[in-house]
Design an enzyme around this catalytic site. Structure first.
Site, PDB file in Angstrom:
ATOM      1  N   TYR A 151       0.863  -1.187   0.000  1.00  0.00           N
ATOM      2  CA  TYR A 151       0.000   0.000   0.000  1.00  0.00           C
ATOM      3  C   TYR A 151       0.892   1.227   0.000  1.00  0.00           C
ATOM      4  O   TYR A 151       1.845   1.315   0.780  1.00  0.00           O
ATOM      5  CB  TYR A 151      -0.886  -0.002   1.244  1.00  0.00           C
ATOM      6  CG  TYR A 151      -1.794   1.205   1.365  1.00  0.00           C
ATOM      7  CD1 TYR A 151      -2.838   1.401   0.456  1.00  0.00           C
ATOM      8  CD2 TYR A 151      -1.619   2.151   2.385  1.00  0.00           C
ATOM      9  CE1 TYR A 151      -3.681   2.504   0.573  1.00  0.00           C
ATOM     10  CE2 TYR A 151      -2.453   3.243   2.498  1.00  0.00           C
ATOM     11  CZ  TYR A 151      -3.482   3.416   1.592  1.00  0.00           C
ATOM     12  OH  TYR A 151      -4.313   4.505   1.706  1.00  0.00           O
ATOM     13  N   ASP A 246       9.299   3.054   0.112  1.00  0.00           N
ATOM     14  CA  ASP A 246       8.195   3.624   0.877  1.00  0.00           C
ATOM     15  C   ASP A 246       8.404   3.223   2.333  1.00  0.00           C
ATOM     16  O   ASP A 246       8.078   2.105   2.735  1.00  0.00           O
ATOM     17  CB  ASP A 246       6.853   3.116   0.350  1.00  0.00           C
ATOM     18  CG  ASP A 246       5.681   3.727   1.099  1.00  0.00           C
ATOM     19  OD1 ASP A 246       5.915   4.332   2.170  1.00  0.00           O
ATOM     20  OD2 ASP A 246       4.538   3.604   0.617  1.00  0.00           O
ATOM     21  N   LYS A 274       3.888   8.741   9.211  1.00  0.00           N
ATOM     22  CA  LYS A 274       3.616   8.114  10.506  1.00  0.00           C
ATOM     23  C   LYS A 274       4.566   8.601  11.628  1.00  0.00           C
ATOM     24  O   LYS A 274       4.356   9.670  12.157  1.00  0.00           O
ATOM     25  CB  LYS A 274       3.577   6.593  10.331  1.00  0.00           C
ATOM     26  CG  LYS A 274       2.419   6.252   9.352  1.00  0.00           C
ATOM     27  CD  LYS A 274       1.995   4.827   9.267  1.00  0.00           C
ATOM     28  CE  LYS A 274       0.702   4.743   8.455  1.00  0.00           C
ATOM     29  NZ  LYS A 274       0.782   3.986   7.209  1.00  0.00           N
TER      30      LYS A 274
HETATM   31  C1  LIG Z   1       0.147   4.488   5.825  1.00  0.00           C
HETATM   32  C2  LIG Z   1       0.943   4.296   4.589  1.00  0.00           C
HETATM   33  C3  LIG Z   1       0.894   5.205   3.522  1.00  0.00           C
HETATM   34  C4  LIG Z   1      -0.078   6.330   3.463  1.00  0.00           C
HETATM   35  O1  LIG Z   1       0.109   7.273   4.459  1.00  0.00           O
HETATM   36  P1  LIG Z   1      -1.124   8.240   4.860  1.00  0.00           P
HETATM   37  O2  LIG Z   1      -0.523   9.172   5.845  1.00  0.00           O
HETATM   38  O3  LIG Z   1      -2.184   7.332   5.396  1.00  0.00           O
HETATM   39  O4  LIG Z   1      -1.577   8.907   3.601  1.00  0.00           O
HETATM   40  C5  LIG Z   1       1.772   5.022   2.472  1.00  0.00           C
HETATM   41  N1  LIG Z   1       2.631   3.995   2.458  1.00  0.00           N
HETATM   42  C6  LIG Z   1       2.692   3.092   3.452  1.00  0.00           C
HETATM   43  C7  LIG Z   1       3.699   1.992   3.393  1.00  0.00           C
HETATM   44  C8  LIG Z   1       1.835   3.201   4.545  1.00  0.00           C
HETATM   45  O5  LIG Z   1       1.848   2.266   5.497  1.00  0.00           O
END
Ligand SMILES: *Cc1c(COP(=O)(O)O)cnc(C)c1O
Length: 441
Positions: A151, A246, A274
């Site tokens: 994701y 990511d 995060k």
């Molecule tokens: C949570 C997440 C996102 C998206 O971040 P948001 O702050 O929810 O937009 C993107 N990449 C990864 C790996 C994530 O876990």
């Protein structure tokens, strides 16, 4: 069910959810919160401290969601309260540069050597969008490779086989995304180097970037197999493709820095989120100086945000990173996670329930399956019905897991040895209760 002393003013979650559903679409502001995949009403939070959530219906829960990994210091940590109060008094947003933004940028640049320059955003989704945009601008190519079950936020072209939220709801490809928008997205299985190579060779001159979670966290925790990340680096180098890590989950989660430091593989660009916001809305992307130079106002790739680098969020991020740099809690968190996972394994074995537990540092997922989980296919082969039962068994006994079998669980510095022991006991009882229910049927 643990009750708090202050029973007065208790509100039923069913009632709160009914009310929410009248004015909020689906009753929530992010779909996985809705409990669709586990059934029942979501827990409404009244307040939280450390690893404990105090719910509107008067329960106390040990939290393993920790705001989806953002809260490595637990809820409302003391180190954040004072700086945040002071930041609020100085103003909440200016739309003008502040010195604190530079301070956070310098901390990120110092902690993650591959990041020479950075731009702050308000979410991980935006960070990924920015990184992919400058990768396309830099290479003059359109295609992007992503991995199945990963994701990267909810932007149109990356909502393809996108793990937890989408998988949980059975909509791997979202409605409302034109085919034309995803035609440049190539998807290959996680940990499958030969297939990645085949895809790269097929589209070689058209691929701008490859984006990967260095530890997958959105199909449950899935570790990169030895050589996988290094193999991706080699493939990218051979074909002029930019490698994007990511690290929205893994940034500052495994060590002070990125998973890239942990695994010794260097991406061209990195996305963060995060943890770097200390529980406030925040994201960031950064990397090679020559690639970051594509970004407006230096270059022609546009990216912006009214609240980007928000002074309150930045203050929270600085305080969180400073605390992590000073206390380096990573080994201790990993020990707690190991103790917890060993306890789970033992309880599962005692009840004759097959489990595969993937964990690294302070993140883990319990998969109810007999097969090793190495990619989305093997993650999806787990027993969802059993997960739901154990999930509710845990909840009844005061333990909150993220409400989907495709999620990572997180341990924070707010968790104690006692919390871990209590959780193992609850897990044992939940799994035993499940088995007895089955026999009774
Ligand atoms: C949570 C997440 C996102 C998206 O971040 P948001 O702050 O929810 O937009 C993107 N990449 C990864 C790996 C994530 O876990």
């Amino acid at each position: 069910m643990s009750k708090t002393k202050h029973g007065a003013g208790k509100k039923s979650h069913a009632g709160l959810f009914e009310r929410a559903k009248r004015s909020l679409a689906g009753g929530v502001n992010s779909p996985v919160r809705s409990f669709r995949s586990v059934g029942g009403d979501p827990v409404f939070v009244k307040r939280a401290k450390g690893c404990k959530i105090f719910s509107e219906d008067g329960r106390r829960l040990i939290d393993y969601c920790c705001s989806w990994g953002a809260l490595i210091l637990g809820h409302a940590p003391d180190v954040l309260i004072k700086p945040l109060k002071r930041a609020l008094e100085r103003g909440t947003s200016y739309g003008m540069p502040t010195a604190v933004e530079t301070e956070l940028a310098e901390m990120i640049v110092a902690a993650i050597p591959s990041i020479e320059q950075v731009r702050l955003t308000s979410s991980g989704t935006e960070a990924v969008m920015g990184a992919v945009r400058i990768a396309r601008a830099y290479t003059g190519r359109d295609k992007v490779i992503k991995f199945e079950g990963s994701y990267h936020g909810h932007s149109d072209y990356l909502l393809v086989k996108a793990g937890s939220g989408a998988s949980t709801l059975g909509i791997p490809d979202s409605l409302g995304v034109p085919q034309d928008f995803t035609k440049h997205t190539l998807v290959v299985p996680y940990n499958d180097l030969p297939q990645t190579q085949a895809t790269v060779e097929k589209y070689a001159k058209e691929i701008a970037a490859m984006i990967v979670e260095p530890v997958a966290g959105n199909m449950g925790v899935v570790l990169p197999e030895p050589g996988f990340l290094a193999g991706l680096r080699k493939l990218c180098d051979a074909h002029g493709i930019l490698l994007i890590f990511d690290e929205v989950i893994t940034g500052f989660r495994l060590i002070y820095g990125g998973a890239q430091n942990y695994f010794g593989v260097t991406p061209d660009l990195t996305c963060l989120g995060k943890i770097i916001g200390g529980g406030m809305p925040m994201g960031a992307f950064g990397g090679r100086r020559d690639v970051m130079a594509m970004l407006a106002p230096l270059g022609g790739a546009y990216q912006a945000g009214t609240l980007s680098g928000n002074p309150v969020a930045v203050t929270a991020g600085i305080a969180a990173l400073k605390c992590l740099a000073r206390t380096r809690p990573y080994a201790k968190l990993a020990r707690l996670a190991q103790e917890l996972c060993a306890g789970f394994k033992q309880a599962a074995e005692a009840s004759g329930t097959p489990v595969e537990i993937n964990s690294i540092g302070s993140m883990f997922t319990v998969f109810f399956t007999e097969r090793k989980v190495i990619d989305f296919k093997t993650a999806a082969a787990q027993n969802g019905a059993l997960f739901r039962d154990v999930y509710h068994g845990l909840l009844e006994r005061g333990v909150y897991f993220p409400p989907s079998p495709f999620e990572a669980n997180f341990i924070s510095t707010g968790h104690t040895k006692k919390d871990i022991r209590d959780t193992v006991r609850a897990f044992g009882a939940a799994i035993k209760g499940r088995c007895q229910t089955q026999v009774a049927f």
